[in-house]
Design an enzyme around this catalytic site. Sequence first.
Site, short mmCIF file in Angstrom:
data_model
loop_
_atom_site.label_atom_id
_atom_site.label_comp_id
_atom_site.label_asym_id
_atom_site.label_seq_id
_atom_site.Cartn_x
_atom_site.Cartn_y
_atom_site.Cartn_z
N GLY A 59 -26.89 -27.95 -30.91
CA GLY A 59 -27.66 -29.17 -30.75
C GLY A 59 -26.93 -30.32 -31.41
N CYS A 86 -23.43 -22.54 -33.23
CA CYS A 86 -23.18 -23.89 -33.73
C CYS A 86 -24.37 -24.40 -34.56
CB CYS A 86 -22.84 -24.80 -32.55
SG CYS A 86 -21.98 -26.27 -33.10
N TYR A 87 -25.12 -25.39 -34.08
CA TYR A 87 -26.28 -25.84 -34.87
C TYR A 87 -27.19 -24.65 -35.21
CZ TYR A 87 -30.53 -28.21 -36.33
OH TYR A 87 -31.62 -28.61 -37.06
N HIS A 175 -18.55 -22.06 -29.47
CA HIS A 175 -19.40 -21.86 -28.29
C HIS A 175 -18.87 -20.73 -27.40
CE1 HIS A 175 -22.04 -25.33 -28.81
NE2 HIS A 175 -20.98 -25.89 -29.38
N GLU A 177 -20.30 -19.51 -24.91
CA GLU A 177 -20.80 -19.65 -23.53
C GLU A 177 -19.89 -20.48 -22.61
OE1 GLU A 177 -21.97 -20.95 -26.25
OE2 GLU A 177 -22.85 -22.94 -25.98
N ASP A 233 -32.26 -23.40 -0.81
CA ASP A 233 -33.47 -23.08 -1.58
C ASP A 233 -34.69 -22.86 -0.68
OD1 ASP A 233 -31.65 -23.65 -3.52
OD2 ASP A 233 -32.53 -25.59 -4.06
N LYS A 374 -29.12 -21.50 -9.42
CA LYS A 374 -28.64 -21.64 -8.05
C LYS A 374 -27.78 -20.45 -7.60
CE LYS A 374 -28.23 -24.48 -4.48
NZ LYS A 374 -29.25 -25.39 -3.98
#
Length: 518
Positions: A59, A86-87, A175, A177, A233, A374
């Site tokens: 964050g 991180c945060y 990070h 990710e 979608d 998605k």
Amino acid sequence: MTSRIYDEKILILDFGSQYTQLIARRVREAQVYCEIHPFNLNIEEIKKFMPAGIILSGGPASIYDEDAPMAAKEVLDLRVPVLGICYGMQYITHALGGEVARAEDREYGSAVIRIEDDQDLFQGLSRDKGEMVWMSHGDRIIRMPEGFQCLAGSKNSPVAAVADRSRKIYGVQFHPEVVHTPNGMKILKNFLFNICGCKPLWTMSSFVERTVADLRRRIGKERVICGISGGVDSSVTAVLLHRAVGPQLSCIFVDNALLRRGEVQEVMELFGRHYQMDVHLVDASEHFLEKLKGVTDPEEKRTIIGREFIYVFEKKARELGKAKFLAQGTLYPDVIESVSFKGPSATIKSHHNVGGLPEAMNLELVEPLRELFKDEVRQVGVELDLPRELVMRQPFPGPGLAVRILGEVTRERLEILRSADVLLLEEIRKADLYDKVWQSFAVLLPVKTVGVMGDERTYEHVIAVRIVDSLDAMTADWTRIPYEVLARISNRIINNVRGVNRVVYDISSKPPSTIEWE
Ligand code: XMP
């Protein structure tokens, strides 16, 4: 929740990082179900969720800010494994009595960490050669809380990863990710599988099976209405519902005059003939063109198209008789945006959805895709045997070609744009770029320029070509298309589309530009 695919869920508490959605996507890629909730989700809700593990996101705040976001303090006492990123790691340190301080230099970008312990979180990573990771932080840990040990360090952050194995609490300063941490997925999988004990149960075939059963239970013998647009979608939503309740589903497809060439026929062929669904085509092209006459302001166009869509759709739905449900293809990112810590604060363009319809018609909403990203929706499409071209289709805006015609939308201008669009996409497909870029389309500009054809002076329209790379449409960059492909696109458009004598390539990124021109 009864199905096994939801037995093992990861809870992600969002402290406002731009990467929170990415964490969720990575966890899902590892085939573990997860949900994002705001950082301050109360402890009773957390317990009810029964997470197999909790991830605290990064964050923008500093833990010592006056209004620094804090999670429910019992989060770290649940005996559920926790990974702070991180945060999230600084939060853990602070909450358990360690010390965080401003780093002398803000660390942003690639860094190399030294792994000191490769037992569980870093299992399979090399202790000798250093690991590339992505850092983005201003604070760092100067004293670990009691019971913690350091798992890795870097030059700027001597404590770059920590663990208290007895409580299964872990933290990483970097990070895992993002793609810039090449072994990030390995680290996340270690957390999910080694530490939380999850299994890869979340697959799209299990999703389809469970969702079809749920839909049958919920809908019973009632009727459902679904709007289809030809996009991924709404198509996946309609086919899922059709599999669940067959003839109780009626689909409405509105021809608003703003579709691409051949689209109406393709959609009717696929859903009507191939899937044998009850599809109703409403030819409202005259109606839309009449309402758009003389309108040049982009927001006014969008407002008119949204409003008229609801009007036309509702009228048709009433004609079809009483239904109890309205099905919509809402996806997880739309859901997160409304519950998360920080969504985009200003409406930059009003997006055209069927918002307002369910209230107006007194219908209950069915949103079978609201848990999916998605790429998961595309996989569901594959599971349901939808044609590949449809499943892999590039996004197309609700207001259609209207936002790609600058100035007034007329039949003549629509025809010019459609012809250019067909040729452009043909060349992009031939060059094997269609699936590689995010979007590729033509825009008709409201200016004419001078040209020469044979011995004649011409004074005709300009087509702009827009081709962009993006991961989620929030940011985008113009694609470095090979010159030869650009040359072919330009030649074919100028030689074959009457009324066009110039083609230009858009070299703007988002931000500050947007992907669509209006
Ligand atoms: P912008 O132009 O805002 O577009 O950079 C971001 C992405 O959203 C698509 N887009 C829309 N999609 N209804 C939609 O369903 C809309 O009104 C709309 N406007 C833009 C656009 O194609 C891009 O992928």
